[in-house]
Design a protein around this motif. Structure first.
Motif, mmCIF file in Angstrom:
data_model
loop_
_atom_site.group_PDB
_atom_site.id
_atom_site.type_symbol
_atom_site.label_atom_id
_atom_site.label_comp_id
_atom_site.label_asym_id
_atom_site.label_seq_id
_atom_site.Cartn_x
_atom_site.Cartn_y
_atom_site.Cartn_z
ATOM 1 N N LYS A 1 0.827 -1.219 0.000
ATOM 2 C CA LYS A 1 0.000 0.000 0.000
ATOM 3 C C LYS A 1 0.859 1.266 0.000
ATOM 4 C CE LYS A 1 -4.080 -2.046 2.170
ATOM 5 N NZ LYS A 1 -3.647 -3.453 2.004
ATOM 6 N N VAL A 2 1.871 1.267 -0.875
ATOM 7 C CA VAL A 2 2.746 2.432 -1.058
ATOM 8 C C VAL A 2 2.940 2.650 -2.560
ATOM 9 C CG1 VAL A 2 3.968 2.079 1.126
ATOM 10 C CG2 VAL A 2 4.849 1.038 -0.974
ATOM 11 N N SER A 3 3.629 3.726 -2.914
ATOM 12 C CA SER A 3 3.925 3.982 -4.324
ATOM 13 C C SER A 3 5.113 3.142 -4.783
ATOM 14 C CB SER A 3 4.245 5.462 -4.530
ATOM 15 O OG SER A 3 5.463 5.788 -3.894
ATOM 16 N N MET A 4 5.229 2.984 -6.115
ATOM 17 C CA MET A 4 6.374 2.249 -6.669
ATOM 18 C C MET A 4 7.689 2.962 -6.366
ATOM 19 S SD MET A 4 5.160 0.597 -10.288
ATOM 20 C CE MET A 4 4.503 2.110 -10.996
ATOM 21 N N SER A 5 7.679 4.287 -6.320
ATOM 22 C CA SER A 5 8.906 5.033 -6.013
ATOM 23 C C SER A 5 9.376 4.744 -4.585
ATOM 24 C CB SER A 5 8.693 6.537 -6.208
ATOM 25 O OG SER A 5 7.693 7.023 -5.339
ATOM 26 N N THR A 6 8.412 4.539 -3.667
ATOM 27 C CA THR A 6 8.788 4.203 -2.285
ATOM 28 C C THR A 6 9.442 2.822 -2.232
ATOM 29 O OG1 THR A 6 7.016 5.559 -1.386
ATOM 30 C CG2 THR A 6 7.922 3.868 0.062
#
Length: 338
Positions: free
Chosen positions: A13-18
């Motif tokens: 449940k985070v962004s791909m960049s994270t």
């Protein structure tokens, strides 16, 4: 079905960049978020693309190693030492056999640089590539260490054996044993062979033995064919030579060929022919008689080259230096006193 970074981001449940930041550890991420991403990676058994990560970090943790031939047992020992040093520091190697050809050396180096290796180690580089300025140009672009193959006025990093000292020890030993008629056996196109030939000629001149000068070029000095080629050429030479004679060979493969020629011609070693090799590869201790040779510190060569390359990488390729290792004569059974 393969798992990708998008799947990990959805699971955590985070962004791909994270996810990318956690994998590459190149930006700060909250501890709670990091743990969620790491748990998602573990749960999904995600294996990040190592090369992609490396390119982001500008470090592939790979080193290119070039060798003129795997056939000569001198080189695998050097390579083993290089790999041991690099592996302990998280590096792996690409190994390239150049078949002792200058064009193949150039091809592999350009190919390895295209693979974004972090550095290069070239064992016994070809003289023509040294003299053309090719290696100096490469050393300005990427960390580079050359093992042997030194040529004067070349601005590169080198790890060398003192081959000149080793050749002097071999020649002086034969002369001390009473030999005058000393043949010199070499291969084609090599700074190492040239250097030893210079020592051979210098000592003959110094001892007023130049009239006995005899230089035999057997061609390729580092292949499986070296032993048999040397044997065939030396057999012809022994038909014309009257014992006792001595033969100084530029490496142990050539010395093996000389020994086999003597056996084929039914000449006693060391009774009729005394033999000295160069390198101290393991086979010199396994034959009968055991071959007197010059030890080149094969393992130390590789070890020093690996350490030097790591220093250059850490120093942003701003270091030029040279390490020269001692050589020593190993006296065994293939020479006798006249």
């Amino acid at each position: 079905m393969s798992v990708n970074i998008k799947d990990v981001a959805r699971e955590a449940k985070v962004s791909m960049s994270t996810v990318s930041r956690v994998i590459n550890n190149n930006y700060p991420v909250k501890q709670e978020t990091r743990e969620r991403v790491e748990n998602a990676i573990k749960k999904l058994k995600f294996n990040p693309n190592t090369l992609a990560r490396a390119l982001i970090n500008h470090n592939t943790k790979t080193i290119g190693v070039l060798v003129p031939s795997i056939d000569n047992l001198f080189f695998p020992t050097v390579i083993r030492a290089i790999e041991n040093v690099l592996r302990k520091n998280g590096y792996s190697i690409y190994l390239c056999d150049t078949d002792d050809k200058a064009k193949q050396e150039v091809f592999y180096i350009k190919s390895l640089m295209g693979r974004q290796v972090d550095g290069l180690i070239c064992i016994d580089p070809k003289t023509e590539n040294m003299k053309s300025g090719f290696y100096e140009e490469i050393s300005r672009q990427i960390p580079l260490v050359c093992i042997n193959g030194y040529n004067k006025n070349i601005n590169c990093n080198f790890v060398l054996n003192d081959q000149e000292s080793g050749a002097k020890q071999a020649m002086e030993y034969l002369i001390e044993m009473g030999h005058k008629n000393i043949l010199f056996v070499r291969g084609r196109k090599s700074y190492s062979y040239d250097l030893k030939e210079d020592v051979y000629l210098e000592i003959l001149k110094k001892k007023k033995l130049s009239k006995y000068k005899k230089i035999i070029d057997i061609g390729d000095g580092n292949s499986y064919e070296t032993v048999n080629n040397t044997m065939d050429i030396i057999c012809e030479e022994l038909k014309e030579s009257k014992p006792p004679i001595a033969i100084f060979a530029c490496n142990d493969l050539m010395a093996m060929g000389v020994l086999n020629a003597c056996k084929k011609m039914k000449l006693d070693v060391p009774g009729d022919v005394s033999i000295i090799g160069f390198d101290n590869i393991v086979i010199t201790r396994l034959v009968e008689p055991q071959i007197t040779t010059v030890d080149q510190n094969m393992y130390l060569l590789g070890e020093n080259a690996g350490k030097m390359l790591l220093d250059i990488i850490n120093d942003n390729n701003e270091k030029i230096g040279m390490v020269k290792l001692n050589t020593r004569l190993i006296i065994r059974e293939s020479c006798r006193k006249l």
